[in-house]
Scaffold this motif. Structure first.
Motif, PDB file in Angstrom:
ATOM      1  N   ASN A   1       0.850  -1.187   0.000  1.00  0.00           N
ATOM      2  CA  ASN A   1       0.000   0.000   0.000  1.00  0.00           C
ATOM      3  C   ASN A   1       0.893   1.247   0.000  1.00  0.00           C
ATOM      4  N   PRO A   2       0.835   2.061  -1.073  1.00  0.00           N
ATOM      5  CA  PRO A   2       1.686   3.264  -1.122  1.00  0.00           C
ATOM      6  C   PRO A   2       1.509   4.185   0.081  1.00  0.00           C
ATOM      7  N   ALA A   3       0.322   4.182   0.659  1.00  0.00           N
ATOM      8  CA  ALA A   3       0.058   5.054   1.812  1.00  0.00           C
ATOM      9  C   ALA A   3       0.850   4.623   3.050  1.00  0.00           C
ATOM     10  N   SER A   4       1.334   3.380   3.048  1.00  0.00           N
ATOM     11  CA  SER A   4       2.075   2.872   4.209  1.00  0.00           C
ATOM     12  C   SER A   4       3.579   3.087   4.087  1.00  0.00           C
ATOM     13  N   ILE A   5       3.995   3.697   2.975  1.00  0.00           N
ATOM     14  CA  ILE A   5       5.431   3.843   2.691  1.00  0.00           C
ATOM     15  C   ILE A   5       5.934   5.219   3.139  1.00  0.00           C
TER      16      ILE A   5
ATOM     17  N   LEU B   1      11.377  -1.364  -5.755  1.00  0.00           N
ATOM     18  CA  LEU B   1      11.634   0.030  -5.390  1.00  0.00           C
ATOM     19  C   LEU B   1      10.306   0.732  -5.590  1.00  0.00           C
ATOM     20  N   PRO B   2       9.576   0.983  -4.503  1.00  0.00           N
ATOM     21  CA  PRO B   2       8.175   1.394  -4.619  1.00  0.00           C
ATOM     22  C   PRO B   2       7.986   2.856  -5.007  1.00  0.00           C
ATOM     23  N   SER B   3       6.786   3.120  -5.470  1.00  0.00           N
ATOM     24  CA  SER B   3       6.396   4.481  -5.855  1.00  0.00           C
ATOM     25  C   SER B   3       5.198   4.913  -5.040  1.00  0.00           C
ATOM     26  N   THR B   4       5.047   6.222  -4.920  1.00  0.00           N
ATOM     27  CA  THR B   4       3.831   6.827  -4.380  1.00  0.00           C
ATOM     28  C   THR B   4       3.466   7.993  -5.304  1.00  0.00           C
ATOM     29  N   PRO B   5       2.267   8.551  -5.143  1.00  0.00           N
ATOM     30  CA  PRO B   5       1.908   9.711  -5.985  1.00  0.00           C
ATOM     31  C   PRO B   5       2.862  10.893  -5.861  1.00  0.00           C
ATOM     32  N   SER B   6       3.686  10.917  -4.811  1.00  0.00           N
ATOM     33  CA  SER B   6       4.651  12.012  -4.641  1.00  0.00           C
ATOM     34  C   SER B   6       5.731  12.002  -5.713  1.00  0.00           C
TER      35      SER B   6
ATOM     36  N   ILE C   1      14.541  -0.018  -1.066  1.00  0.00           N
ATOM     37  CA  ILE C   1      14.099  -1.275  -1.675  1.00  0.00           C
ATOM     38  C   ILE C   1      13.505  -2.182  -0.615  1.00  0.00           C
ATOM     39  N   ILE C   2      12.343  -2.744  -0.918  1.00  0.00           N
ATOM     40  CA  ILE C   2      11.698  -3.680   0.002  1.00  0.00           C
ATOM     41  C   ILE C   2      11.296  -4.941  -0.754  1.00  0.00           C
ATOM     42  N   ASN C   3      11.041  -6.000  -0.004  1.00  0.00           N
ATOM     43  CA  ASN C   3      10.599  -7.245  -0.619  1.00  0.00           C
ATOM     44  C   ASN C   3       9.102  -7.180  -0.843  1.00  0.00           C
ATOM     45  N   SER C   4       8.659  -7.555  -2.038  1.00  0.00           N
ATOM     46  CA  SER C   4       7.222  -7.523  -2.317  1.00  0.00           C
ATOM     47  C   SER C   4       6.501  -8.477  -1.380  1.00  0.00           C
ATOM     48  N   GLN C   5       5.279  -8.133  -1.060  1.00  0.00           N
ATOM     49  CA  GLN C   5       4.487  -8.961  -0.157  1.00  0.00           C
ATOM     50  C   GLN C   5       3.866 -10.152  -0.895  1.00  0.00           C
ATOM     51  N   SER C   6       4.080 -10.216  -2.197  1.00  0.00           N
ATOM     52  CA  SER C   6       3.342 -11.186  -2.993  1.00  0.00           C
ATOM     53  C   SER C   6       4.159 -12.379  -3.444  1.00  0.00           C
TER      54      SER C   6
ATOM     55  N   VAL D   1       9.305   6.215   2.616  1.00  0.00           N
ATOM     56  CA  VAL D   1      10.242   6.661   1.578  1.00  0.00           C
ATOM     57  C   VAL D   1       9.993   5.842   0.317  1.00  0.00           C
ATOM     58  N   SER D   2      10.264   6.446  -0.833  1.00  0.00           N
ATOM     59  CA  SER D   2       9.972   5.792  -2.105  1.00  0.00           C
ATOM     60  C   SER D   2      11.030   6.143  -3.138  1.00  0.00           C
ATOM     61  N   VAL D   3      10.806   5.725  -4.359  1.00  0.00           N
ATOM     62  CA  VAL D   3      11.735   6.036  -5.445  1.00  0.00           C
ATOM     63  C   VAL D   3      11.884   7.551  -5.621  1.00  0.00           C
ATOM     64  N   ASN D   4      10.861   8.293  -5.268  1.00  0.00           N
ATOM     65  CA  ASN D   4      10.938   9.753  -5.345  1.00  0.00           C
ATOM     66  C   ASN D   4      12.062  10.290  -4.464  1.00  0.00           C
ATOM     67  N   ASP D   5      12.178   9.741  -3.256  1.00  0.00           N
ATOM     68  CA  ASP D   5      13.227  10.188  -2.332  1.00  0.00           C
ATOM     69  C   ASP D   5      14.616   9.799  -2.829  1.00  0.00           C
ATOM     70  N   VAL D   6      14.696   8.661  -3.508  1.00  0.00           N
ATOM     71  CA  VAL D   6      15.978   8.247  -4.087  1.00  0.00           C
ATOM     72  C   VAL D   6      16.400   9.212  -5.195  1.00  0.00           C
ATOM     73  N   LEU D   7      15.474   9.533  -6.084  1.00  0.00           N
ATOM     74  CA  LEU D   7      15.783  10.412  -7.214  1.00  0.00           C
ATOM     75  C   LEU D   7      16.137  11.829  -6.767  1.00  0.00           C
ATOM     76  N   LEU D   8      15.577  12.249  -5.638  1.00  0.00           N
ATOM     77  CA  LEU D   8      15.838  13.604  -5.150  1.00  0.00           C
ATOM     78  C   LEU D   8      16.920  13.638  -4.066  1.00  0.00           C
ATOM     79  N   ASP D   9      17.684  12.530  -3.966  1.00  0.00           N
ATOM     80  CA  ASP D   9      18.842  12.456  -3.050  1.00  0.00           C
ATOM     81  C   ASP D   9      18.462  12.600  -1.579  1.00  0.00           C
ATOM     82  N   ARG D  10      17.261  12.157  -1.249  1.00  0.00           N
ATOM     83  CA  ARG D  10      16.843  12.228   0.154  1.00  0.00           C
ATOM     84  C   ARG D  10      16.961  10.890   0.871  1.00  0.00           C
TER      85      ARG D  10
END
Length: 250
Positions: A45-49, A78-83, A67-72, A51-60
């Motif tokens: 669930n992106p809402a539970s994350i 490397l997850p994404s959120t709307p941010s 990187i996390i292991n998929s639950q499936s 930090v995401s790929v956005n933070d990686v790209l912006l050096d945060r």
């Protein structure tokens, strides 16, 4: 990638990741779409994350810590959120904007056999970062009317990136998706695409299959949702073709 939406990019990214993992390959799936569907479809669930790929790209944030292991199904993501829309804007102001993702991937690329990137349905800076980082482009093409529309332009865009930014970039292949055997149009599209692009087109065709459509709502690849359905068998076949390609190229 494909600049058209709804052609099966995310579905193919998730299910190919799952199948390659089942075939004992170390796989990372990078969600580069602010819609975050690859993240959701992998049981996260992106809402539970935090930090995401956005933070990686912006050096945060460091890529390894995000990187996390998929639950499936065991592959990493490397997850994404709307941010991620923040990166779409901010990267445009950077001098090395096209190379930002590639720089980050150098820290972890040897950890994996395959890194798959699910691109947004547009040729924006996120997609360009993906193309600059990639060795190959896999293009899903829907077996419906207007299937070939925009495909020639897409190939030109890939060629431009290859010429100016990433000389090692190739077309990995074209995969036909959402094939309906009851529809004569589907067969016509298959024939047209094969006629125009020949050996670039994978032999495996992904069928229109209700189990493929249902699986994301359960946060699972179709391989986990129903291993015996036609969709699972098709994506397993596609993964096998991909591995065969690599063996030929070695």
């Amino acid at each position: 990638m494909n600049q058209k939406g709804g052609v099966g990019k995310t579905t193919t990214s998730i299910n190919l990741s799952a199948c390659l993992h089942k075939m004992k390959r170390r796989v990372l799936l990078i969600d580069l779409d602010p819609q975050s569907n690859a993240t959701r479809g992998s049981g996260i669930n992106p809402a539970s994350i935090d930090v995401s790929v956005n933070d990686v790209l912006l050096d945060r944030a460091d890529i390894g810590s995000v990187i996390i292991n998929s639950q499936s199904d065991g592959y990493d993501i490397l997850p994404s959120t709307p941010s991620l829309t923040e990166s779409e804007v901010s990267l445009l102001n950077n001098d090395d904007r096209e190379f930002h993702l590639r720089t980050k991937l150098t820290h972890i690329e040897n950890t994996y056999d395959y890194i798959l990137m699910d691109c947004p349905p547009s040729l924006n800076i996120l997609t360009v970062n993906s193309l600059v980082s990639a060795t190959g482009v896999l293009i899903p093409v829907q077996c419906e009317f207007y299937a070939l529309e925009g495909l020639a332009q897409l190939l030109k865009s890939v060629e431009l990136v290859k010429k100016n930014l990433n000389p090692s970039l190739t077309i990995q292949g074209i995969v036909l998706t959402m094939f309906d055997s009851r529809n004569n149009l589907s067969e016509m599209v298959v024939n047209d695409v094969r006629k125009h692009f020949g050996k670039l087109v994978y032999q495996t065709i992904i069928p229109r299959n209700v189990r493929i459509s249902e699986a994301p709502s359960f946060g699972q690849p179709v391989l986990m949702y129903d291993i015996n359905c036609s969709g699972s068998k098709a994506y397993t076949s596609l993964a096998a073709e991909l591995l065969q390609q690599e063996n030929v190229n070695l």
